[in-house]
Enzyme design. Structure first.
Site, PDB file in Angstrom:
ATOM      1  N   LYS A 181      33.711  64.326  36.855  1.00  0.00           N
ATOM      2  CA  LYS A 181      32.600  64.575  37.858  1.00  0.00           C
ATOM      3  C   LYS A 181      32.769  64.460  39.118  1.00  0.00           C
ATOM      4  O   LYS A 181      32.894  65.373  40.166  1.00  0.00           O
ATOM      5  CB  LYS A 181      31.062  64.124  37.491  1.00  0.00           C
ATOM      6  CG  LYS A 181      30.563  64.630  36.243  1.00  0.00           C
ATOM      7  CD  LYS A 181      29.048  63.863  36.195  1.00  0.00           C
ATOM      8  CE  LYS A 181      28.372  64.432  35.031  1.00  0.00           C
ATOM      9  NZ  LYS A 181      26.977  63.834  34.626  1.00  0.00           N
ATOM     10  N   GLU A 184      31.657  59.657  23.551  1.00  0.00           N
ATOM     11  CA  GLU A 184      31.456  58.995  24.886  1.00  0.00           C
ATOM     12  C   GLU A 184      30.998  57.508  24.634  1.00  0.00           C
ATOM     13  O   GLU A 184      31.121  56.907  25.661  1.00  0.00           O
ATOM     14  CB  GLU A 184      30.279  60.062  25.311  1.00  0.00           C
ATOM     15  CG  GLU A 184      30.757  60.387  26.841  1.00  0.00           C
ATOM     16  CD  GLU A 184      29.833  61.591  27.310  1.00  0.00           C
ATOM     17  OE1 GLU A 184      30.100  62.696  27.091  1.00  0.00           O
ATOM     18  OE2 GLU A 184      28.823  61.136  28.036  1.00  0.00           O
ATOM     19  N   HIS A 198      38.950  75.188   3.635  1.00  0.00           N
ATOM     20  CA  HIS A 198      40.092  76.248   3.723  1.00  0.00           C
ATOM     21  C   HIS A 198      40.750  76.143   4.907  1.00  0.00           C
ATOM     22  O   HIS A 198      41.452  77.203   5.346  1.00  0.00           O
ATOM     23  CB  HIS A 198      39.643  77.532   3.370  1.00  0.00           C
ATOM     24  CG  HIS A 198      38.950  77.722   2.110  1.00  0.00           C
ATOM     25  ND1 HIS A 198      39.505  78.085   0.853  1.00  0.00           N
ATOM     26  CD2 HIS A 198      37.789  77.565   1.585  1.00  0.00           C
ATOM     27  CE1 HIS A 198      38.612  77.821  -0.089  1.00  0.00           C
ATOM     28  NE2 HIS A 198      37.506  77.564   0.262  1.00  0.00           N
TER      29      HIS A 198
HETATM   30  O1  PA5 Z   1      25.695  61.406  27.837  1.00  0.00           O
HETATM   31  C1  PA5 Z   1      26.054  61.391  29.148  1.00  0.00           C
HETATM   32  O2  PA5 Z   1      25.274  60.756  29.960  1.00  0.00           O
HETATM   33  C2  PA5 Z   1      26.567  62.612  29.650  1.00  0.00           C
HETATM   34  O3  PA5 Z   1      27.338  63.419  28.676  1.00  0.00           O
HETATM   35  C3  PA5 Z   1      25.678  63.469  30.223  1.00  0.00           C
HETATM   36  O4  PA5 Z   1      24.732  64.107  29.494  1.00  0.00           O
HETATM   37  C4  PA5 Z   1      26.254  64.926  30.782  1.00  0.00           C
HETATM   38  O5  PA5 Z   1      27.258  64.366  31.612  1.00  0.00           O
HETATM   39  C5  PA5 Z   1      25.307  65.439  31.551  1.00  0.00           C
HETATM   40  O6  PA5 Z   1      24.616  64.721  32.729  1.00  0.00           O
HETATM   41  P1  PA5 Z   1      23.447  65.132  33.466  1.00  0.00           P
HETATM   42  O7  PA5 Z   1      22.272  65.043  32.332  1.00  0.00           O
HETATM   43  O8  PA5 Z   1      23.198  63.923  34.194  1.00  0.00           O
HETATM   44  O9  PA5 Z   1      23.450  66.498  34.045  1.00  0.00           O
END
Ligand code: PA5
Length: 476
Positions: free
Chosen positions: A445, A302, A331
């Site tokens: 989202k 990410e 494996h």
């Molecule tokens: O790293 C990030 O910002 C995202 O992966 C969030 O952790 C994830 O989308 C969840 O978001 P939130 O904590 O706002 O619910």
């Protein structure tokens, strides 16, 4: 040796060995020469400078978590003590960065069968981290929980994530029907102090609330209340976790980039990406570290998977992170890693001293091809298998390096988490991208909000409705 003693800390320093990315070991075509590293020294040092100058500001608030949470840690420890007394199950409702860290640290530092242990041996509540909206999973969870003895922790930095808020609504409704005014005693919120919907709800409902600092993004949040509260509830020494992170922070300030574990590994991955090696495999040789690989996958994927650079030019960079488990995936995956395309960097994580030892029993004296195992330990076997994989990858000229933990404990896990976070920040600086945003995640989202008719997302809904319809010709 006392735990906090600096000699003990030094003996617990995790080590990075990158011999097997060097041309000397895997040949000039795939490997790097010392000259290639020197040619990129300036880039490495500018990444170091970038992090130094920006730490603690903007979305780099996470760098300071090992130092600035004294009062919060005290509150978490007191709250955790109370939870331990009152309840038998602690359930985290969250997703992405709000779930992967708690899962990883729980698996690393608790008994591997924690939830199955009898209460007398467990000495802490069971932990469940619910990071999906699969209806079967939700009902299965409700089937095993005694709500009288359960506390939920809803965790969302944005306070808006559909999955987490849906879980919250379902659970809060059940709690209210069951406990009336006392429902709030079964729910703790962890969210941003000044933005999002959860904070408003938490205030209205009178929930105990922990805050996620503004400059700490989801995937960098394990060392703030997101991860520290669940960890403390299951009996993990959270101060030691933070001390480990602080210890690693010092190592990550080293200006000799060849001795700075996060900087050199970032440089290796960066140079590998430039050579088209767009897959990063994380392969720990310990079940306890299995979910550290999951956590790493989110952090790396990410943070570095970006369409544009800091100047807005299209770059489409990133490395696909892949999780594997030694020896299990020897494996399953290693055939591909050794003989498939030259498109990967493989990180093996080893452990010097496992917390248990199991001897392989005698029993086949007259069958030498089985008997060679007897009298050894599983510890020796798993370590030999890691060495064997390292050898097999190296002889097949595959870029690989190892990270070794003297043992798995809160101090070494704190180091490991912080090292990966720093490595990600350095790699992002080398790539000249915004490491800390996630427009791709937001895209998904927003489309969900639109499909569910959330106000403010009408344009997205219209765009989705107008997208080319699927043809039945292509369905079989
Ligand atoms: O790293 C990030 O910002 C995202 O992966 C969030 O952790 C994830 O989308 C969840 O978001 P939130 O904590 O706002 O619910």
């Amino acid at each position: 040796m006392a735990k906090k003693n600096s000699q003990w800390q030094k003996s617990m320093q995790i080590k990075l060995d990158y011999n097997n990315v060097m041309a000397e070991y895997i040949g000039a075509e795939q490997g790097f020469s010392a000259e290639e590293f020197s040619a990129n020294k300036k880039l490495a040092l500018s990444a170091l400078k970038y992090v130094k100058e920006n730490r603690g500001t903007g979305m780099m608030g996470w760098t300071e978590l090992p130092y600035n949470q004294k009062e919060i840690v005290a509150d978490i420890i007191t709250t955790a003590k109370d939870i331990k007394k009152k309840c038998d199950n602690f359930v985290v409702l969250g997703i992405g960065g709000s779930a992967l860290g708690p899962i990883a640290v729980f698996q690393a530092l608790c008994h591997l069968r924690h939830n199955e242990l009898p209460k007398s041996k467990r000495k802490a509540p069971k932990l469940y981290v619910e990071d999906n909206v699969d209806p079967e999973r939700m009902n299965a969870l409700l089937d095993v929980l005694d709500l009288d003895k359960t506390i939920f922790n809803v965790v969302t930095k944005s306070g808006a994530t559909s999955e987490t808020m849906a879980q919250y609504l379902i659970i809060m409704d059940i709690l209210k029907k069951r406990f009336g005014d006392k429902a709030k005693d079964h729910m703790i919120a962890t969210t941003s102090e000044n933005k999002g919907n959860l904070i408003k709800i938490a205030k209205e409902e009178g929930l105990k609330t922990f805050y996620i600092p503004d400059g700490v993004g989801g995937r960098f949040s394990e060392l703030c209340p997101v991860g520290l509260l669940p960890a403390a509830v299951v009996g993990i020494d959270i101060k030691e976790l933070l001390l480990g992170a602080a210890y690693m922070d010092k190592l990550c300030k080293n200006k000799d980039y060849t001795k700075n574990p996060a900087l050199i590994s970032a440089l290796i991955e960066y140079l590998a990406m430039n050579k088209g090696k767009n897959i990063s495999v994380m392969m720990p040789y310990a079940d306890s570290l299995k979910y550290i690989a999951d956590w790493y996958c989110q952090l790396w994927g990410e943070s570095l998977g970006k369409a544009v650079d800091n100047e807005g030019n299209e770059v489409f960079v990133g490395q696909t992170p892949v999780k594997a488990l030694g020896v299990t995936d020897q494996h399953s995956q290693v055939q591909l890693y050794r003989e498939g395309p030259f498109d990967k960097v493989i990180t093996l994580i080893g452990v010097e001293n496992y917390r248990s030892s199991v001897e392989i029993s005698q029993g086949c004296a007259n069958i030498p091809d089985v008997n060679f195992l007897c009298g050894h330990t599983m510890n020796e076997l798993i370590q030999a298998e890691m060495k064997a994989t390292e050898y097999a990858l190296t002889t097949a000229k595959r870029l690989n390096y190892t990270i070794t933990l003297p043992e798995v404990n809160a101090f070494t896990i704190g180091q490991l988490l912080y090292m990966f976070e720093m490595e990600t920040a350095f790699a992002g600086a080398m790539l000249n991208i915004n490491t800390f945003n996630q427009p791709g995640v937001e895209g998904g989202k927003n489309a969900t909000y639109a499909l569910f008719g959330r106000k403010g997302y009408e344009a997205t809904k219209k765009e989705m409705d107008e997208a080319p319809a699927k043809k039945s010709d292509y369905v079989c």
